[in-house]
Design an enzyme around this catalytic site. Sequence first.
Site, PDB file in Angstrom:
ATOM      1  N   LEU A   1      -1.874 -18.883  -6.580  1.00 37.88           N
ATOM      2  CA  LEU A   1      -3.038 -18.690  -5.814  1.00 37.88           C
ATOM      3  C   LEU A   1      -3.052 -19.322  -4.431  1.00 37.88           C
ATOM      4  O   LEU A   1      -2.035 -20.162  -4.220  1.00 37.88           O
ATOM      5  CB  LEU A   1      -4.069 -19.392  -6.765  1.00 37.88           C
ATOM      6  CG  LEU A   1      -4.555 -18.439  -7.851  1.00 37.88           C
ATOM      7  CD1 LEU A   1      -5.731 -19.352  -8.769  1.00 37.88           C
ATOM      8  CD2 LEU A   1      -5.318 -17.276  -7.300  1.00 37.88           C
ATOM      9  N   SER A   2      -3.844 -19.212  -3.480  1.00 39.45           N
ATOM     10  CA  SER A   2      -3.932 -19.699  -2.253  1.00 39.45           C
ATOM     11  C   SER A   2      -4.142 -21.328  -2.573  1.00 39.45           C
ATOM     12  O   SER A   2      -5.258 -21.468  -3.361  1.00 39.45           O
ATOM     13  CB  SER A   2      -4.812 -19.276  -1.260  1.00 39.45           C
ATOM     14  OG  SER A   2      -5.150 -19.998  -0.255  1.00 39.45           O
TER      15      SER A   2
ATOM     16  N   GLY B   1     -17.294  19.494 -17.828  1.00 39.06           N
ATOM     17  CA  GLY B   1     -18.039  20.015 -16.428  1.00 39.06           C
ATOM     18  C   GLY B   1     -18.211  18.630 -15.697  1.00 39.06           C
ATOM     19  O   GLY B   1     -18.338  18.782 -14.379  1.00 39.06           O
ATOM     20  N   HIS B   2     -18.450  17.608 -16.372  1.00 44.13           N
ATOM     21  CA  HIS B   2     -18.982  16.265 -15.554  1.00 44.13           C
ATOM     22  C   HIS B   2     -17.814  15.887 -14.519  1.00 44.13           C
ATOM     23  O   HIS B   2     -16.597  16.017 -14.834  1.00 44.13           O
ATOM     24  CB  HIS B   2     -19.196  15.068 -16.599  1.00 44.13           C
ATOM     25  CG  HIS B   2     -20.365  15.174 -17.073  1.00 44.13           C
ATOM     26  ND1 HIS B   2     -21.280  14.470 -16.383  1.00 44.13           N
ATOM     27  CD2 HIS B   2     -21.251  15.562 -18.017  1.00 44.13           C
ATOM     28  CE1 HIS B   2     -22.375  14.414 -17.025  1.00 44.13           C
ATOM     29  NE2 HIS B   2     -22.384  15.204 -18.092  1.00 44.13           N
TER      30      HIS B   2
ATOM     31  N   SER C   1       3.740 -22.888  -0.351  1.00 39.92           N
ATOM     32  CA  SER C   1       4.860 -23.089   0.746  1.00 39.92           C
ATOM     33  C   SER C   1       5.162 -24.603   0.964  1.00 39.92           C
ATOM     34  O   SER C   1       6.570 -24.874   1.456  1.00 39.92           O
ATOM     35  CB  SER C   1       3.690 -23.146   1.984  1.00 39.92           C
ATOM     36  OG  SER C   1       3.394 -21.770   2.028  1.00 39.92           O
TER      37      SER C   1
ATOM     38  N   SER D   1     -19.596  23.664 -14.063  1.00 37.85           N
ATOM     39  CA  SER D   1     -20.388  22.583 -13.839  1.00 37.85           C
ATOM     40  C   SER D   1     -20.742  22.184 -15.069  1.00 37.85           C
ATOM     41  O   SER D   1     -20.690  22.855 -16.300  1.00 37.85           O
ATOM     42  CB  SER D   1     -21.645  22.405 -12.874  1.00 37.85           C
ATOM     43  OG  SER D   1     -22.213  21.335 -12.663  1.00 37.85           O
TER      44      SER D   1
ATOM     45  N   SER E   1       1.265 -12.736  -3.086  1.00 33.49           N
ATOM     46  CA  SER E   1       1.714 -11.654  -3.867  1.00 33.49           C
ATOM     47  C   SER E   1       0.864 -11.344  -5.399  1.00 33.49           C
ATOM     48  O   SER E   1       1.374 -11.593  -6.185  1.00 33.49           O
ATOM     49  CB  SER E   1       2.949 -11.610  -3.981  1.00 33.49           C
ATOM     50  OG  SER E   1       3.537 -12.680  -4.709  1.00 33.49           O
TER      51      SER E   1
END
EC number: 2.7.7.4
Length: 639
Positions: free
Chosen positions: A473-474, A117-118, A479, A36, A546
């Site tokens: 983008l939406s 150790g972190h 489409s 540690s 996507s």
Amino acid sequence: MTDPIYKTDALIAEDIDAYLIQHQHKSLLRFITCGSVDDGKSTLIGRLLYDSKMIFEDQLAALEADSKRVGTQGGEIDFALLVDGLAAEREQGITIDVAYRFFSTEKRKFIVADTPGHEQYTRNMVTGASTADLAVILIDARKGILTQTRRHSYLAHLIGIRNIVLAVNKMDLVDYSQSVFDQIVADYTAFAASIGITAFTPLPISGFKGDNITAPSANTPWYSGPTLMAHLETVEVDVTADQAKPFRMPVQWVNRPNLDFRGFSGLIASGTIKPGDAVRVLPSGKTSTVSKIVTMDGELDAAIAGQSVTLCFADEVDCSRGDVIAIAENPPQVADQFEATIVWMAEEDMLAGRPYWLKLGTQMVSASVQAPKYTVNVNTMEHLAAKTLDLNAIGVANLSTDKPIVFEPYETSHDLGGFILIDKITNTTVAAGMLHFSLRRADNVHWQAIDITKEAHATQKGQQPKLLWFTGLSGSGKSTIANLVEKKLFALGKHSFLLDGDNVRHGLNRDLGFTDADRVENIRRVGEVAKLMTDAGLIVLTAFISPFRAERDLVRAMLSEGEFIEIHVDTPLAEAEARDVKGLYKKARAGQLKNFTGIDSPYEAPDVPEIRIDTTRTTPEQAAEIIVERIIGIWSPDL
């Protein structure tokens, strides 16, 4: 007669040669120190360097000056400064990077790795442990066993380190109490048994004061075991184990300096080889015999594990970098689906189904990891359900590669069983893993030969199969444009099919949500369906957000060269949000729709798409015309 006090140059040369020979034949021990934060790892290594006389006078002077300037040890030498080289480490008093140091004694040579150790730097500890023969697990006597103690012990054992030293440090701060030491050893014994560690060596030490480091300490009369240095000098490391295993050599380089010489160079991972031995090249399975073994120092009668050599074959056998040369009668396995333990090292969570580069020895393939079967709680060793792996998580999962690889279980061969995963976009290492075994379905599922090929389907339809992949983008118009493009292709008499994002989620992908992991799986499934359709000779159109480049690249890799046409329907977020035909942006802004692309989930625009449509300057009808004209040019004039 020569005065014995003075030596001639010849005698001095003889002494030097004798020293070099003695040094050359010393055994080498690689070990790590872990534990540690602030358990004293760097101080311990600094003390070992100091006590083994590996510090030059100018280094010692600088160390003394730095110790006075820093003032962390009340004017005494701060040995940690010998190792903590990074400025950030000195400022914070922690170790960030893995610091490697070399030192030697009369009996042995050492390479020691001081690991962080972190918790956030656990990945660095895995790096240091991957080549170590022994692990020194440090525990602060005042604090006892902590989470990082358990995590590092588990990782060390998982990676295959069987020599464990439990160094209970800072005994000077608990008045060298035997009861404190005994309690820590008892606690660690119980924990160690739960993770499979059956033996370890406990030591009470003080790295700062030097107790039990190189000489027995008068402060611990109740301890009769070895000092740390004595244990490191005498612990047995089986250097011949790899030599007793079957011969394996991953090919690093095809050595062809001229037309008269062709050899295959690499580091022998295990076993022995000699001219005349029958070998097998994997994954192809082609066989030959070794005609000669070549090195920089000439030809060898035999070679063993750990040597770098060039093997020449008696026959012309196809062999390249990434292949594995093995003894013919006992080759390793070849498969493309596996169970593995994975240690996740990246800040970003693992995305199940996303393709990563998998590097195993000299082999590099594309691989995807399924959702974990479970993760391990290092405190309780409990198996926990999980959908992903986050930073420092340790989990067991199935993974698949895009082509078969040569492997052996990690417990059999670290070289052919240990791998790393690399992010395809950033090229950063995101995980380390250990293969357990190949999945039965990898051996039991085979490709069925089909007489009607993709080419036959395409010829029947009079077209070249393509996948037109609309991304954006939406609200960008994907489409709408894809629908117009298909109508134009239909009018031209072409055979096509449109896979729309919303429509697919009503059936095939109705079980998926909109998390990043679900989006990855959504695209993977669509890609597989689109591939089947192109195999049928169709022109496939897909309209999906996507959002991730990696998944679009995954689909591209599924298809033949030139079949994947990426079409970026480029619309600024403000414009897409202003349209908001479906009211989705409004819901997302109101917090009613989580993981919405562009709002609280990222969109990674294509770097170099085949076609880019700027919808702020182009109407959907114009865009469809542009795409069809471009596609006609890409395919052939008679489309």
